[in-house]
Motif scaffolding. Structure first.
Motif, PDB file in Angstrom:
ATOM      1  N   SER A  25      10.569   5.712   3.861  1.00  0.00           N
ATOM      2  CA  SER A  25       9.423   5.611   4.771  1.00  0.00           C
ATOM      3  C   SER A  25       8.128   5.262   4.048  1.00  0.00           C
ATOM      4  CB  SER A  25       9.240   6.927   5.528  1.00  0.00           C
ATOM      5  OG  SER A  25       9.017   7.998   4.622  1.00  0.00           O
ATOM      6  N   LEU A  26       8.161   5.190   2.726  1.00  0.00           N
ATOM      7  CA  LEU A  26       6.970   4.873   1.940  1.00  0.00           C
ATOM      8  C   LEU A  26       6.996   3.421   1.497  1.00  0.00           C
ATOM      9  CD1 LEU A  26       6.614   8.018  -0.365  1.00  0.00           C
ATOM     10  CD2 LEU A  26       5.604   7.606   1.899  1.00  0.00           C
ATOM     11  N   THR A  27       5.823   2.841   1.357  1.00  0.00           N
ATOM     12  CA  THR A  27       5.726   1.470   0.856  1.00  0.00           C
ATOM     13  C   THR A  27       6.036   1.435  -0.629  1.00  0.00           C
ATOM     14  OG1 THR A  27       3.389   1.647   0.264  1.00  0.00           O
ATOM     15  CG2 THR A  27       3.908   0.998   2.547  1.00  0.00           C
ATOM     16  N   VAL A  28       6.148   0.232  -1.152  1.00  0.00           N
ATOM     17  CA  VAL A  28       6.372   0.050  -2.583  1.00  0.00           C
ATOM     18  C   VAL A  28       5.290   0.763  -3.392  1.00  0.00           C
ATOM     19  CG1 VAL A  28       6.299  -1.666  -4.433  1.00  0.00           C
ATOM     20  CG2 VAL A  28       7.692  -2.080  -2.392  1.00  0.00           C
ATOM     21  N   GLU A  29       4.030   0.532  -3.041  1.00  0.00           N
ATOM     22  CA  GLU A  29       2.939   1.162  -3.781  1.00  0.00           C
ATOM     23  C   GLU A  29       3.015   2.677  -3.694  1.00  0.00           C
ATOM     24  OE1 GLU A  29      -1.963   1.278  -3.987  1.00  0.00           O
ATOM     25  OE2 GLU A  29      -0.942  -0.307  -2.865  1.00  0.00           O
ATOM     26  N   GLN A  30       3.292   3.198  -2.509  1.00  0.00           N
ATOM     27  CA  GLN A  30       3.367   4.652  -2.344  1.00  0.00           C
ATOM     28  C   GLN A  30       4.521   5.250  -3.148  1.00  0.00           C
ATOM     29  OE1 GLN A  30       3.594   4.550   1.933  1.00  0.00           O
ATOM     30  NE2 GLN A  30       1.423   5.028   2.209  1.00  0.00           N
ATOM     31  N   ASN A  31       5.649   4.550  -3.206  1.00  0.00           N
ATOM     32  CA  ASN A  31       6.765   5.025  -4.010  1.00  0.00           C
ATOM     33  C   ASN A  31       6.411   5.029  -5.494  1.00  0.00           C
ATOM     34  OD1 ASN A  31       9.614   5.655  -2.842  1.00  0.00           O
ATOM     35  ND2 ASN A  31       8.839   4.003  -1.524  1.00  0.00           N
ATOM     36  N   ILE A  32       5.689   4.012  -5.934  1.00  0.00           N
ATOM     37  CA  ILE A  32       5.344   3.916  -7.351  1.00  0.00           C
ATOM     38  C   ILE A  32       4.431   5.062  -7.778  1.00  0.00           C
ATOM     39  CG2 ILE A  32       4.086   2.548  -9.069  1.00  0.00           C
ATOM     40  CD1 ILE A  32       5.124   0.043  -7.605  1.00  0.00           C
ATOM     41  N   VAL A  33       3.435   5.374  -6.959  1.00  0.00           N
ATOM     42  CA  VAL A  33       2.443   6.385  -7.353  1.00  0.00           C
ATOM     43  C   VAL A  33       2.852   7.797  -6.948  1.00  0.00           C
ATOM     44  CG1 VAL A  33       0.581   4.685  -7.220  1.00  0.00           C
ATOM     45  CG2 VAL A  33       1.049   6.159  -5.246  1.00  0.00           C
ATOM     46  N   LEU A  34       4.026   7.956  -6.358  1.00  0.00           N
ATOM     47  CA  LEU A  34       4.460   9.269  -5.868  1.00  0.00           C
ATOM     48  C   LEU A  34       4.422  10.355  -6.949  1.00  0.00           C
ATOM     49  CD1 LEU A  34       5.459  10.826  -3.417  1.00  0.00           C
ATOM     50  CD2 LEU A  34       7.803  10.156  -4.017  1.00  0.00           C
ATOM     51  N   PRO A  35       4.877  10.106  -8.186  1.00  0.00           N
ATOM     52  CA  PRO A  35       4.803  11.171  -9.198  1.00  0.00           C
ATOM     53  C   PRO A  35       3.377  11.661  -9.440  1.00  0.00           C
ATOM     54  CG  PRO A  35       6.252   9.427  -9.941  1.00  0.00           C
ATOM     55  CD  PRO A  35       5.557   8.914  -8.717  1.00  0.00           C
ATOM     56  N   LEU A  36       2.410  10.759  -9.352  1.00  0.00           N
ATOM     57  CA  LEU A  36       1.014  11.156  -9.530  1.00  0.00           C
ATOM     58  C   LEU A  36       0.539  11.996  -8.356  1.00  0.00           C
ATOM     59  CD1 LEU A  36      -0.453   7.780 -10.836  1.00  0.00           C
ATOM     60  CD2 LEU A  36       0.037   9.822 -12.188  1.00  0.00           C
ATOM     61  N   LEU A  37       0.912  11.602  -7.158  1.00  0.00           N
ATOM     62  CA  LEU A  37       0.476  12.338  -5.978  1.00  0.00           C
ATOM     63  C   LEU A  37       1.088  13.742  -5.942  1.00  0.00           C
ATOM     64  CD1 LEU A  37       0.729   9.494  -3.298  1.00  0.00           C
ATOM     65  CD2 LEU A  37      -1.278  10.242  -4.602  1.00  0.00           C
ATOM     66  N   LEU A  38       2.343  13.848  -6.375  1.00  0.00           N
ATOM     67  CA  LEU A  38       2.991  15.160  -6.420  1.00  0.00           C
ATOM     68  C   LEU A  38       2.318  16.079  -7.435  1.00  0.00           C
ATOM     69  CD1 LEU A  38       6.742  14.114  -6.186  1.00  0.00           C
ATOM     70  CD2 LEU A  38       5.355  15.195  -4.407  1.00  0.00           C
ATOM     71  N   GLY A  39       1.720  15.469  -8.446  1.00  0.00           N
ATOM     72  CA  GLY A  39       1.027  16.248  -9.463  1.00  0.00           C
ATOM     73  C   GLY A  39      -0.458  16.373  -9.203  1.00  0.00           C
ATOM     74  N   ALA A  40      -0.875  16.004  -8.017  1.00  0.00           N
ATOM     75  CA  ALA A  40      -2.284  16.082  -7.620  1.00  0.00           C
ATOM     76  C   ALA A  40      -3.174  15.211  -8.510  1.00  0.00           C
ATOM     77  CB  ALA A  40      -2.782  17.537  -7.647  1.00  0.00           C
ATOM     78  N   GLY A  41      -2.606  14.129  -9.007  1.00  0.00           N
ATOM     79  CA  GLY A  41      -3.382  13.207  -9.813  1.00  0.00           C
ATOM     80  C   GLY A  41      -3.730  11.964  -9.017  1.00  0.00           C
ATOM     81  N   ALA A  42      -4.747  11.258  -9.454  1.00  0.00           N
ATOM     82  CA  ALA A  42      -5.163  10.024  -8.791  1.00  0.00           C
ATOM     83  C   ALA A  42      -4.659   8.829  -9.589  1.00  0.00           C
ATOM     84  CB  ALA A  42      -6.685   9.967  -8.685  1.00  0.00           C
ATOM     85  N   PRO A  43      -4.111   7.827  -8.922  1.00  0.00           N
ATOM     86  CA  PRO A  43      -3.631   6.650  -9.641  1.00  0.00           C
ATOM     87  C   PRO A  43      -4.757   5.933 -10.386  1.00  0.00           C
ATOM     88  CG  PRO A  43      -2.823   6.682  -7.371  1.00  0.00           C
ATOM     89  CD  PRO A  43      -3.883   7.736  -7.472  1.00  0.00           C
ATOM     90  N   ASP A  44      -4.476   5.500 -11.575  1.00  0.00           N
ATOM     91  CA  ASP A  44      -5.368   4.639 -12.332  1.00  0.00           C
ATOM     92  C   ASP A  44      -5.117   3.223 -11.824  1.00  0.00           C
ATOM     93  OD1 ASP A  44      -6.363   2.813 -14.220  1.00  0.00           O
ATOM     94  OD2 ASP A  44      -6.135   4.228 -15.866  1.00  0.00           O
ATOM     95  N   ARG A  45      -6.055   2.678 -11.067  1.00  0.00           N
ATOM     96  CA  ARG A  45      -5.819   1.394 -10.407  1.00  0.00           C
ATOM     97  C   ARG A  45      -5.579   0.266 -11.413  1.00  0.00           C
ATOM     98  NH1 ARG A  45      -4.160   2.497  -5.594  1.00  0.00           N
ATOM     99  NH2 ARG A  45      -4.266   0.244  -5.273  1.00  0.00           N
ATOM    100  N   GLU A  46      -6.245   0.342 -12.540  1.00  0.00           N
ATOM    101  CA  GLU A  46      -6.048  -0.701 -13.553  1.00  0.00           C
ATOM    102  C   GLU A  46      -4.633  -0.644 -14.110  1.00  0.00           C
ATOM    103  OE1 GLU A  46      -7.962  -2.223 -17.816  1.00  0.00           O
ATOM    104  OE2 GLU A  46      -8.969  -0.671 -16.628  1.00  0.00           O
ATOM    105  N   TRP A  47      -4.159   0.584 -14.409  1.00  0.00           N
ATOM    106  CA  TRP A  47      -2.806   0.733 -14.933  1.00  0.00           C
ATOM    107  C   TRP A  47      -1.770   0.374 -13.868  1.00  0.00           C
ATOM    108  CZ3 TRP A  47      -0.018   0.493 -18.972  1.00  0.00           C
ATOM    109  CH2 TRP A  47       1.248   1.080 -19.044  1.00  0.00           C
ATOM    110  N   LEU A  48      -2.015   0.785 -12.614  1.00  0.00           N
ATOM    111  CA  LEU A  48      -1.121   0.429 -11.528  1.00  0.00           C
ATOM    112  C   LEU A  48      -1.005  -1.085 -11.417  1.00  0.00           C
ATOM    113  CD1 LEU A  48       0.592   1.012  -9.009  1.00  0.00           C
ATOM    114  CD2 LEU A  48      -1.542   1.151  -7.691  1.00  0.00           C
ATOM    115  N   GLY A  49      -2.139  -1.770 -11.464  1.00  0.00           N
ATOM    116  CA  GLY A  49      -2.111  -3.224 -11.389  1.00  0.00           C
ATOM    117  C   GLY A  49      -1.331  -3.837 -12.533  1.00  0.00           C
ATOM    118  N   HIS A  50      -1.502  -3.281 -13.732  1.00  0.00           N
ATOM    119  CA  HIS A  50      -0.778  -3.793 -14.892  1.00  0.00           C
ATOM    120  C   HIS A  50       0.726  -3.598 -14.710  1.00  0.00           C
ATOM    121  CE1 HIS A  50       0.216  -4.620 -19.092  1.00  0.00           C
ATOM    122  NE2 HIS A  50       0.937  -3.503 -19.078  1.00  0.00           N
TER     123      HIS A  50
END
Length: 254
Positions: A112-137
């Motif tokens: 039910s999650l998008t590609v982006e949401q699946n990728i950043v899920l470990p960060l969200l579970l850890g209450a962390g915010a995605p680093d947009r630059e690293w995500l883009g890389h």
């Protein structure tokens, strides 16, 4: 033959993972089964290691102990200098989420999650915010920049595995552990995934540990380590698929 009493080392590199005399016994008494028997090995940072062996040789147990998914019966596992045996379950779960990336044969994506949401899920579970630059890389590196808003059902198997690899990389872990990552893919798509794992090591300095039964897959690694009956049974550096297959034949796999 590699001695099991001394770690297998690559000089000049700090290990991302170190197993020291790790044994894992299931059951007790007459029903005790030794899955790992005093295995010692260093996995240096920035290297790609494949693990092979006959069925029942202890490959999965090796991977699970290295990842902190299983606690050894004896011996120690260090992840970037952290003794996993010294952690309680809560902290061990946090360490696995934050410092170990996992890639499995089954992609384990949330449908039910998008590609982006699946990728950043470990960060969200850890209450962390995605680093947009690293995500883009990461998404550019795995070739998903134009698929971020798609659902897993809208992707091919190879693309789904790329999502899983990106998810494994998003926390900048000490190591990425892959269990038969090409097992559900056709040969062409599997080759693309292996090339991606190889590129991840070469371009970002990531550490990859992969369990596989495929000599071609193993040939993408810097080193192939062989297990039999829970013990280390030798290693080959940057071997050809033919050399890996020959060694496996000697171990009785074929």
């Amino acid at each position: 033959m590699i001695e099991t009493t001394e770690p297998v080392r690559v000089t000049g590199a700090e290990p991302a993972i170190r197993l020291s005399a790790v044994s894992k016994v299931h059951g007790s008494g007459d029903r005790a089964v030794t899955a790992l028997d005093a295995v010692s090995i260093d996995l240096p940072r920035g290297t790609f290691t494949a693990v092979m062996g006959p069925s029942g040789s202890g490959k999965s147990t090796f991977l699970h102990c290295a990842a902190g998914l299983d606690r050894p019966t004896s011996g120690s596992v260090l992840l970037g200098g952290t003794d996993l045996a010294a952690l309680d379950e809560k902290r061990l779960t946090e360490v696995r989420r934050e410092r170990v990336g996992f890639v499995f044969q089954a992609y384990n994506l949330v449908p039910s999650l998008t590609v982006e949401q699946n990728i950043v899920l470990p960060l969200l579970l850890g209450a962390g915010a995605p680093d947009r630059e690293w995500l883009g890389h990461v998404v550019r590196r795995v070739g998903l920049a134009d698929r971020l808003h798609h659902l897993p059902s809208q992707l091919s198997g190879g693309q789904q595995q790329r999502v899983a690899i990106a998810r494994a990389l998003i926390t900048r872990p000490d190591a990425v552990l892959a269990d038969e990552p090409t097992g559900a893919l056709d040969s062409r798509t599997g080759r693309q995934v292996l090339e991606l794992l190889r590129d991840v090591v070469d371009s970002t300095g990531q550490t990859v540990l992969m369990v596989t039964h495929d000599p071609v897959a193993a040939s993408y690694a810097d080193r192939v380590v062989f297990l039999t009956d829970g013990r280390l049974a030798g290693a080959l550096d940057r071997p050809s698929p033919e050399a890996v297959a020959e060694r496996m034949t000697q171990l009785g796999e074929w």
